[in-house]
Design an enzyme around this catalytic site. Structure first.
Site, mmCIF file in Angstrom:
data_model
loop_
_atom_site.group_PDB
_atom_site.id
_atom_site.type_symbol
_atom_site.label_atom_id
_atom_site.label_comp_id
_atom_site.label_asym_id
_atom_site.label_seq_id
_atom_site.Cartn_x
_atom_site.Cartn_y
_atom_site.Cartn_z
ATOM 1 N N ASP A 1 -20.723 -4.049 17.503
ATOM 2 C CA ASP A 1 -21.112 -2.741 16.993
ATOM 3 C C ASP A 1 -22.630 -2.674 16.841
ATOM 4 O OD1 ASP A 1 -21.110 -0.252 15.910
ATOM 5 O OD2 ASP A 1 -20.421 -0.865 13.922
ATOM 6 N N GLY B 1 -15.793 -3.666 2.908
ATOM 7 C CA GLY B 1 -15.436 -2.925 4.119
ATOM 8 C C GLY B 1 -13.947 -2.980 4.336
ATOM 9 N N LYS C 1 -31.898 -21.553 -1.778
ATOM 10 C CA LYS C 1 -32.024 -20.542 -0.741
ATOM 11 C C LYS C 1 -30.724 -19.751 -0.633
ATOM 12 C CE LYS C 1 -35.612 -22.445 2.238
ATOM 13 N NZ LYS C 1 -35.976 -22.832 3.621
#
Length: 935
Positions: A798, A694, A709
């Site tokens: 957002d 991004g 995990k």
């Protein structure tokens, strides 16, 4: 010999007992592997014969033959053991919450019925045909299944029903489908299938129901479909089909429902279609069909629903439609129809909904439109209709929604019209109606919206409209006179009041301030006198106030500037207004056109007003006030920072450091399992682990070196120091609908944020294939997340589909947009901006439109007010008639969330309450027809 018989008997007895024991063991295993939150399987107890357990049916009282557990709120993965019962014939686990894939390694020779619809299943839709050779019914609809239909699906030679609708399946229909010659029901709707509709479907002579709508099929409608003589229901809607409607469809003499809407079909309606004497529903809307609507409709005497809207039909409405005794729904809007409405329409019909809007119709309204006594929607706006509103229509007690605006109706409003008991929406604006409206009794208990604007009504205003539910009242653009009734203050639900462009006089009643939900008040262009009521300051959500072009006097109350929600005010052309403008809120940003023609003074230069006397002293006082407030704010901020730092020193549970990438990383966790070490995070930032990028940095997926995990890691290159404490606070957020922030790494100004790993898909990737029930579930989950966050003083940032993860159970999880703090600097996200973002998300869930599209909110407002629901709802949900009332209510909530005035937006708690109420509501009546409702 006798001993031999005894031995055989003993052997059979032992064998049967062993089989019973095997079935019992499988059932107990099945129970243990299913999450049974509401103890539905509580009587699955070995002390009781399993053939008497809930949902279990047996063969010969010894073998499990049927497992039927639909709608039991069960969850978990479907265990393979359920297919291992040696004599199982039917399995129904529909309408539960199962997730994961349908087991592939199964072998069930006698299984005939498999129903797994309305769960959260993923993976392939069809089990290997060789493993279920006797299957007759396969219903896996309304899941999240993906991939293509298997090429060997034709091997399921006993199949009578195949329903894979409402999934994410792709590719073409395999040619081997034609081998399913015993198939009666074929439903592939609401997927992403492509290519042409196979012509060899014509060999499946037993087909009664074909539903291929809401896909991406292209090409023409195969003429060969006309060979399916048993067909009763044909639905090809919402595809990219082109060409003309095949005349061969007229051979389907058993056809009852024909739905071809929202394609790109051209030409006229073929004459053989009118040989379909059993036709009940015909929907050809939203195409490019042309020509006249033929009188041959007289042949379709069983027709109940006719939708031809949004085409290019011309000519007159055929009189034949007046002679169809069963016709209930007639929608011909948005064509180029002309002439008069048939004067006999409604007299012999059974009309419940009539929409002829947006055509070129002229003449008078027929007298008998409501002869059935069942007409509840009458929509005729944007035509050239004239004459008076018929008395018969004014006595139509079944009416609920009336839209006659933008015509040329004249005469008085009939007295009976103002006493319709069920009407909730009336818009007769933009006509030539006249006379008074205060000289009759208004008794409309359900009325929510009344628009009489742009007519020639005169005389005083009525003091009441007989409804406690009134939300929108528009009487503007008439010739009303007299005073504004003080009783209007009793309209407790009123959101919008428009009385502009009349001849009203007298003072503005202070009682209007009792309308605490009022957002817009327009009293402009009247002859109102007196002062502006100071009580207006008590209206908590007032956003627009227009008092222009009146004869108001005195000063503007200073407390009026304290209305935080007020964003637009106009007091222009009130020559007797005097004094200065309030120095707060909307008055500081007011422009010259909003104060022109007054005797006011002061304000910013943009107002064009002269300075007030003593203005310098007042400015100095204001300057010292502002400086004092700023100093106080700085002191409060400093104290808060010290408190946060002190608290963070005490609350941080683990701090590690490690050299890496040219500096020493420091890792702080507040809710972190010890299985994730700093080295795990640093090691995750490699190219092979990169999953996204991004404008602020890169995203990785990492793995614990202890228990393997996974976790997400988001790298941000430059972070203001002041946000570290805020992020540490966000690490404490824990809610089932929020993706947890586990911790953060810091290297000077750089940051890596560590999130829990959520197994699922991004909402923006799967939204297009979701049915309404899944979408409203996601909306409720997000509302719960916002309520929790806001109760803890946290703004989400957002709220967008790209930040919503939908896990394997179909639950929505919001990833907090932490970088929004960086983007917005000192301003930061707010709770009202969260609600605005949530409103955009609702619009996207409802319409499928991307929030980034220009003017999406304005478009939604326009569609909600002036368009049919089919014009804005997402294609996947067009046929979900039973839920359209929910969709309309949800759109209303979305528009409240996106109000321009932040103070007018609901709170997160109100959002959740409203959504849960919408989900519980059962006010929407199902009529069994596609696209019945219009707005």
């Amino acid at each position: 010999m006798g001993g031999s018989k005894a031995f055989v008997f003993l052997f059979v007895l032992v064998f049967v007992s062993a089989c019973r024991g095997f079935d019992l063991e499988l059932l107990l295993s099945l129970k243990s592997s299913i999450n049974d939150q509401f103890q539905t399987l509580s009587n699955w107890n070995p002390s009781k014969p399993f053939c008497k357990w809930d949902g279990i049916s047996c063969l010969d009282s010894s073998h499990v033959a049927k497992i039927h557990l639909p709608g039991k709120n069960l969850s978990g993965k479907i265990p393979e053991s359920i297919f291992r019962f040696p004599y199982i014939q039917s399995i129904d686990l529909s309408n539960n919450h199962f997730f994961g894939e349908i087991p592939r390694n199964l072998s069930s020779l006698y299984l005939r019925n498999l129903k797994l619809s309305s769960n959260n299943l993923t993976g392939a839709a069809v089990p290997p045909p060789a493993s279920v050779p006797s299957l007759e019914t396969l219903d896996v609809s309304d899941n999240v299944l993906s991939g293509e239909l298997p090429a060997d699906i034709g091997q399921l030679s006993h199949l009578r029903l195949l329903d894979v609708g409402g999934n994410l399946l792709t590719g073409r229909i395999p040619s081997s489908v034609a081998n399913l010659t015993g198939l009666e029901v074929l439903t592939l709707a609401s997927n992403q299938f492509t290519g042409e509709i196979p012509r060899n479907l014509a060999v499946m002579k037993r087909l009664r129901w074909v539903y291929l709508g809401y896909n991406n099929f292209s090409g023409g409608i195969p003429a060969e479909l006309g060979e399916l003589a048993a067909l009763q229901h044909l639905d090809l809607v919402y595809n990219n089909l082109t060409g003309e409607i095949p005349a061969s469809l007229g051979n389907l003499t058993n056809l009852e429902h024909l739905f071809l809407y929202f394609n790109k079909l051209t030409g006229g309606i073929p004459k053989p279609i009118f040989d379909l004497g059993k036709l009940v529903s015909l929907d050809l809307s939203d195409n490019f069909l042309s020509g006249e609507i033929p009188e041959m409709f007289i042949n379709l005497q069983k027709l109940e629903v006719l939708h031809l809207f949004s085409n290019n039909f011309t000519g007159k409405i055929p009189n034949a439609l007046s002679l169809l005794p069963n016709l209930q729904v007639l929608q011909l809007w948005s064509n180029n129809l002309s002439g008069e409405i048939p004067q006999e329409l409604g007299k012999r019909n059974n009309l419940t909904l009539l929409d002829l809007s947006t055509n070129n119709l002229a003449g008078k309204l027929p007298e008998n439109l409501c002869a059935s006594g069942r007409l509840f929607k009458l929509i005729l706006f944007s035509n050239y209709l004239e004459g008076e509103i018929p008395a018969d229509l004014s006595r139509c007690k079944s009416l609920q929604r009336v839209r006659l605006q933008k015509n040329q109706f004249s005469g008085d409003l009939p007295p009976e019209f103002t006493a319709l008991p069920r009407v909730y929406f009336v818009d007769i604006s933009g006509n030539n109606l006249s006379g008074g409206i205060a000289d009759r009794k208004w008794d409309m208990a359900q009325l929510q919206m009344l628009n009489l604007a742009g007519n020639k009504f005169l005389g005083p205003l009525p003091g009441d409209f007989g409804s406690e539910k009134l939300e929108n009242l528009d009487l503007s653009g008439n010739a009303f006179s007299g005073e504004i009734p003080a009783s209007f203050g009793r309209f407790s639900q009123l959101v919008e009041l428009k009385l502009g462009r009349n001849g009203l006089s007298g003072r503005i009643p202070a009682q209007l301030s009792d309308c605490r939900k009022l957002v817009a008040l327009d009293l402009s262009r009247n002859r109102l006198t007196g002062e502006v009521p100071a009580s207006f300051a008590a209206m908590p959500v007032l956003g627009l106030l227009d008092l222009s072009v009146n004869e108001l006097a005195g000063t503007i109350p200073s407390n009026l500037g304290q209305i935080e929600s007020l964003v637009q005010i106009n007091v222009s052309y009130n020559p007797r207004l005097r004094g200065g403008l309030p120095e707060t809120a909307a008055f500081l940003a007011i422009n010259s056109t909003s104060v022109a023609g007054t005797g006011l003074c002061g304000g910013e230069e943009a107002t064009g007003l002269p300075p007030c006397s003593g203005g310098c002293a007042k400015s100095r006082r204001l300057r010292w006030l502002v400086l004092g407030l700023l100093l106080a704010a700085v002191l409060v901020f400093a104290a808060a920072v010290l408190a946060v730092r002190r608290r963070s020193r005490h609350e941080t549970k683990r701090v590690e450091s490690e050299e890496g990438g040219g500096g020493e990383w420091e890792l702080q966790f507040t809710k972190m399992p010890r299985s994730i070490a700093l080295n795990d995070v640093v090691s995750s930032m490699r190219e092979e682990n990169l999953i996204g990028s991004g404008k602020l940095g890169l995203s990785y997926v990492g793995k614990s070196s202890v228990n393997k995990k996974r976790f997400f890691a988001k790298e941000i290159a430059a972070v203001p120091a002041k946000w570290w404490a805020e992020w540490a606070r966000l690490c404490k957020i824990s809610h089932p609908n929020v993706v947890r922030l586990l911790g953060m790494c810091r290297l000077e100004k750089a940051a890596v944020l560590v999130y829990e790993f959520v197994e699922g898909k991004n909402l923006s990737e799967i939204l297009g294939g979701l049915i309404w029930d899944r979408r409203i579930k996601i909306a409720v989950g997000m509302a719960r997340a916002l309520k929790y966050l806001h109760c803890h003083g946290v703004a989400a940032g957002d709220v967008a589909a790209a930040r919503v993860m939908v896990d394997e159970r179909g639950e929505a999880r919001l990833r907090l947009s932490l970088h929004s703090y960086v983007d917005q600097g000192s301003k930061g996200p707010t709770q009202t901006s969260d609600v605005f973002g949530f409103g955009l998300l609702l619009i996207e869930l409802l319409t499928g439109k991307n929030r980034a599209d220009d003017g999406v909110v304005e478009w939604a407002r326009y569609c909600y007010a002036d368009c049919h629901v089919e014009a804005w709802v997402d294609t996947v949900m067009k046929s979900d008639v039973d839920r359209q009332n929910q969709m309309v209510e949800t759109m209303n909530l979305a528009l409240q969330c996106t109000a321009g005035d932040p103070a007018a937006r609901p709170t997160a708690a109100d959002l959740l309450k409203n959504l849960e109420s919408i989900v519980r509501s059962s006010s929407c009546v199902s009529y069994g027809f596609n696209k019945l409702f219009s707005c």
